[in-house]
Write a protein that holds these residues in place. Structure first.
Motif, short mmCIF file in Angstrom:
data_model
loop_
_atom_site.label_atom_id
_atom_site.label_comp_id
_atom_site.label_asym_id
_atom_site.label_seq_id
_atom_site.Cartn_x
_atom_site.Cartn_y
_atom_site.Cartn_z
N PHE A 126 85.37 -50.66 2.75
CA PHE A 126 86.00 -50.62 1.42
C PHE A 126 84.98 -50.19 0.36
O PHE A 126 85.28 -49.35 -0.50
CB PHE A 126 86.58 -52.00 1.08
N GLN A 127 83.79 -50.74 0.43
CA GLN A 127 82.77 -50.42 -0.59
C GLN A 127 82.37 -48.94 -0.52
O GLN A 127 81.99 -48.35 -1.53
CB GLN A 127 81.55 -51.32 -0.40
N LYS A 128 82.45 -48.35 0.68
CA LYS A 128 82.03 -46.94 0.82
C LYS A 128 83.14 -45.95 0.48
O LYS A 128 82.87 -44.80 0.17
CB LYS A 128 81.56 -46.70 2.26
N ARG A 129 84.38 -46.38 0.58
CA ARG A 129 85.49 -45.46 0.32
C ARG A 129 85.72 -45.30 -1.19
O ARG A 129 85.14 -46.03 -2.01
CB ARG A 129 86.75 -45.95 1.02
N ALA A 130 86.61 -44.34 -1.53
CA ALA A 130 86.75 -43.91 -2.94
C ALA A 130 87.06 -45.06 -3.89
O ALA A 130 86.43 -45.19 -4.95
CB ALA A 130 87.84 -42.85 -3.03
N LYS A 131 87.99 -45.95 -3.52
CA LYS A 131 88.39 -47.01 -4.46
C LYS A 131 87.23 -47.98 -4.68
O LYS A 131 86.97 -48.40 -5.81
CB LYS A 131 89.61 -47.74 -3.89
N VAL A 151 94.15 -51.17 -5.78
CA VAL A 151 92.87 -51.70 -5.29
C VAL A 151 93.11 -52.61 -4.09
O VAL A 151 92.43 -52.52 -3.06
CB VAL A 151 92.13 -52.47 -6.43
N LEU A 152 94.12 -53.46 -4.21
CA LEU A 152 94.43 -54.40 -3.12
C LEU A 152 94.84 -53.63 -1.86
O LEU A 152 94.41 -53.94 -0.75
CB LEU A 152 95.53 -55.36 -3.57
N LYS A 153 95.64 -52.58 -2.07
CA LYS A 153 96.11 -51.80 -0.92
C LYS A 153 94.92 -51.13 -0.21
O LYS A 153 94.81 -51.14 1.01
CB LYS A 153 97.09 -50.72 -1.44
N ALA A 154 94.01 -50.59 -1.00
CA ALA A 154 92.83 -49.93 -0.41
C ALA A 154 91.96 -50.95 0.32
O ALA A 154 91.40 -50.66 1.38
CB ALA A 154 92.03 -49.23 -1.50
N ALA A 155 91.86 -52.16 -0.25
CA ALA A 155 91.04 -53.20 0.41
C ALA A 155 91.67 -53.59 1.75
O ALA A 155 90.97 -53.70 2.76
CB ALA A 155 90.91 -54.41 -0.51
#
Ligand code: SIN
Length: 326
Positions: free
Chosen positions: A114-119, A314-318
């Motif tokens: 998650f930390q590395k992806r766009a969001k 943000v929640l969806k991306a997490a």
């Protein structure tokens, strides 16, 4: 981005300064932890590569600023680097609350994705209007629950008072299991546990061991229910005023240090888990899949409570980061 451009104009003025740039890096944990080691590695690499141009001073263990005043000190440019836990930015953004949601991330690898992806990268800029700029994420690890009694099922926590960080999500999480909470700075936790002011806490193994919490908490339940990670932050005005050629070298060093911290954090936590086990001071409780599922079911409703506040995107991306593929 407008903030960055405005500040960048100031950079030329600083470029002619001959005195070394001083970076004060303050943090609240022991030196033998992922964050403590990261701060020292940053100092070492800056000294090796930027010699007389940049001087780094590291202040561990809340010796310069603590939880209550470190972000204000950063904004006043009294300190230039911090790595607060992601639970400690509530005043400046609610998006980072996503990291506190219980049982959201399956493990530290999911957090890392998650930390590395766009969001996740976007969240580094979520406090720009307050001149707080995220330079990277540093792992500590997954949190465990400790207490004065054995916690196997959510009902075992009812009535206990848990120390929490300054976080509405964490308060709500414990309310789900009918426990009380007290917000305390990290430097106050040992005393609060030892005196009985609070009867429980949640920490990764490195903080448990380095702060000797296991000596005053007879039971630690291996829940891995949430993450305790950090955002390395600076004062945006300070950062963009650093001459470009020096700033880019500092950013390259930060990337290198972040890689090293994030590669070693899990291993450091496992080593401290073994030290806690070997100490014989605290009983480590492993949960059966059924017991862990009971904790997850009790705490997961917290997500819904904070979804709108954090942002559904943000929640969806997490949540998607629990899958390896994007
Ligand atoms: C830290 O690891 O920086 C401290 C976290 C806490 O306050 O529990």
């Amino acid at each position: 981005m407008a903030v960055c451009l405005g500040i960048a104009i100031l950079a030329g003025a600083v470029e002619t300064n001959a005195a070394p740039i001083v970076i004060r890096f303050s943090h609240v944990v022991a030196e033998d932890t992922p964050k403590g080691k990261g701060a020292l590695l940053f100092k070492q690499l800056v000294e090796e590569r930027l010699g007389d141009l940049v001087k780094v001073e590291v202040f561990p263990n809340s010796s310069l600023y603590g939880d209550a005043d470190e972000l204000a000190a950063l904004r006043d440019n009294k300190v230039q680097l911090l790595a607060p836990s992601l639970a400690k930015f509530e005043t400046y953004t609610h998006q980072l609350r996503v990291f506190d949601l219980p049982f959201l991330f399956d493990d530290l690898e999911a957090v890392d994705r998650f930390q590395k992806r766009a969001k996740g990268r976007q969240l580094l800029y979520s406090m720009e209007q307050h001149y707080i700029l995220g330079l990277g994420y540093w792992h500590n690890g997954m949190k465990q629950l400790s207490a004065t009694r054995a916690l196997r099922l959510p009902a075992d926590a009812a009535g206990l008072n848990f120390r929490i960080q300054q976080s509405d999500v964490l308060e709500t999480q414990f309310r789900q299991v009918k426990a009380q909470t007290t917000r305390l700075a990290f430097s106050q936790v040992f005393e609060a546990l030892a005196s009985g002011q609070v009867q429980g806490a949640e920490n990764p193994w490195s903080n448990l061991y380095s702060q000797r919490f296991h000596e005053v908490q007879p039971y630690i339940t291996e829940t891995n229910h949430g993450v305790l990670d950090y955002m390395l932050v600076t004062n945006a005005r300070f950062w963009y005023a650093i001459p470009h050629r020096i700033r880019t070298q500092l950013e390259a060093i930060i990337d290198e240090v972040s890689y090293a911290v994030n590669r070693e954090a899990a291993q450091l936590n496992e080593q401290d888990r073994q030290r806690v086990a070997a100490s014989g001071r605290s009983q480590i409780i492993s949960l059966s899949p059924r017991e862990r599922e009971a904790w997850r079911a009790a705490m997961e409703p917290v997500w819904r409570h904070f979804e709108a506040d954090i942002g559904p995107d943000v929640l969806k991306a997490a949540r998607a980061s629990n899958r390896r593929e994007e």
